[in-house]
Design an enzyme around this catalytic site. Structure first.
Site, PDB file in Angstrom:
ATOM      1  N   CYS A  42       0.842  -1.193   0.000  1.00 14.40           N
ATOM      2  CA  CYS A  42       0.000   0.000   0.000  1.00 14.40           C
ATOM      3  C   CYS A  42       0.880   1.247   0.000  1.00 14.40           C
ATOM      4  CB  CYS A  42      -0.911   0.002   1.230  1.00 14.40           C
ATOM      5  SG  CYS A  42      -2.062   1.402   1.249  1.00 14.40           S
ATOM      6  N   ASP A  44       0.427   3.790   1.667  1.00 14.20           N
ATOM      7  CA  ASP A  44       0.395   4.380   3.010  1.00 14.20           C
ATOM      8  C   ASP A  44       1.812   4.636   3.543  1.00 14.20           C
ATOM      9  OD1 ASP A  44       0.186   4.572   5.952  1.00 14.20           O
ATOM     10  OD2 ASP A  44      -1.924   4.074   5.619  1.00 14.20           O
ATOM     11  N   ARG A  46       2.943   4.848   6.353  1.00 12.79           N
ATOM     12  CA  ARG A  46       3.318   4.124   7.574  1.00 12.79           C
ATOM     13  C   ARG A  46       3.776   2.699   7.315  1.00 12.79           C
ATOM     14  NH1 ARG A  46      -2.399   5.171  10.236  1.00 12.79           N
ATOM     15  NH2 ARG A  46      -2.883   4.591   8.097  1.00 12.79           N
ATOM     16  N   HIS A  98      -2.319  -3.887   5.014  1.00 17.20           N
ATOM     17  CA  HIS A  98      -2.145  -3.509   6.420  1.00 17.20           C
ATOM     18  C   HIS A  98      -3.496  -3.224   7.058  1.00 17.20           C
ATOM     19  CE1 HIS A  98      -2.744   0.917   5.902  1.00 17.20           C
ATOM     20  NE2 HIS A  98      -2.471   0.596   4.658  1.00 17.20           N
ATOM     21  N   CYS A 101      -6.365  -0.014   6.827  1.00 14.48           N
ATOM     22  CA  CYS A 101      -6.056   0.604   5.523  1.00 14.48           C
ATOM     23  C   CYS A 101      -7.138   1.622   5.129  1.00 14.48           C
ATOM     24  CB  CYS A 101      -5.946  -0.482   4.458  1.00 14.48           C
ATOM     25  SG  CYS A 101      -5.530   0.162   2.829  1.00 14.48           S
TER      26      CYS A 101
END
Ligand SMILES: [Zn+2]
Length: 211
Positions: A42, A44, A46, A98, A101
């Protein structure tokens, strides 16, 4: 100092540190990359592939998009897959989602995110639809999202199996192994949810016979 100038300064410090530790570091890497892994994760911020797996530059070939999707008309993803499998000869392809999400959460709402996001999230809605009997029974929203994250990772791994790129590599070179993982933002741990070994069979409709 502006935030972006800080990035450039940090970069100088990092490059200096690498050379201090290993004078040949950049010379070696600039000559060749031979990663064993393709990571489809992803976008993302993080979930940085290298940090959470303790790997170094040169070890993982990376593709990231919203909610780690494998969409069979996505030329970007397919180009990365083709290059990783046929030129870099990776031994493993990992789809890593994750928990929590944002892309998966957004797809579970009825909100109009406008094109192009609606188009992308539609792929996740289709995964929900496939598993709606199981998901609709889950009352707790967070639990439901996390289950969809797991199911989505499984579906995306199966989308990899449906490509001629993977099927041809399995037939000719018995690689790569495919993995579905889910990373926990709360504890930093990765949970494996699916492994598919070379030569596995799927619905014959998706199997190419003349590879
Ligand atoms: Zn995400």
């Amino acid at each position: 100092m502006t935030p972006y100038e800080k990035l450039l300064l940090e970069n100088k410090a990092w490059a200096h540190e690498q050379v201090q530790e290993d004078p040949e570091f950049f010379k070696r890497l600039s000559a060749l990359q031979t990663p064993d892994f393709l990571w489809i994760g992803c976008s993302d911020s993080r979930v940085p592939a290298d940090k959470i797996t303790g790997t170094q530059p040169g070890e993982i070939f990376v593709h990231r998009n919203i909610a780690n999707m494998v969409v069979h008309t996505d030329v970007n993803l397919l180009s990365v897959l083709d290059y990783a499998v046929n030129h870099l000869k990776v031994k493993h392809v990992i789809v890593c989602g994750h928990y929590g999400c944002g892309g998966v959460k957004a797809a579970m709402t009825n909100m109009d995110f406008k094109p192009v996001l609606n188009m992308w999230l539609r792929n996740i809605k289709d995964v929900y639809h496939l598993h709606k009997d199981e998901l609709n029974k889950i009352q707790d929203e967070e639990h439901k999202t996390d289950r969809l994250v797991e199911l989505n990772v499984r579906e995306q791994v199966m989308h990899l199996v449906q490509t001629s790129i993977i099927q041809r590599a399995w037939k000719n070179e018995q690689r790569p192994h495919l993995h579905g993982w889910v990373y926990g933002l709360n504890d930093g741990l990765i949970k494996p949810v699916l492994e598919v070994i070379p030569g596995s069979h799927i619905d014959p409709l998706y199997e190419y016979g003349d590879l």
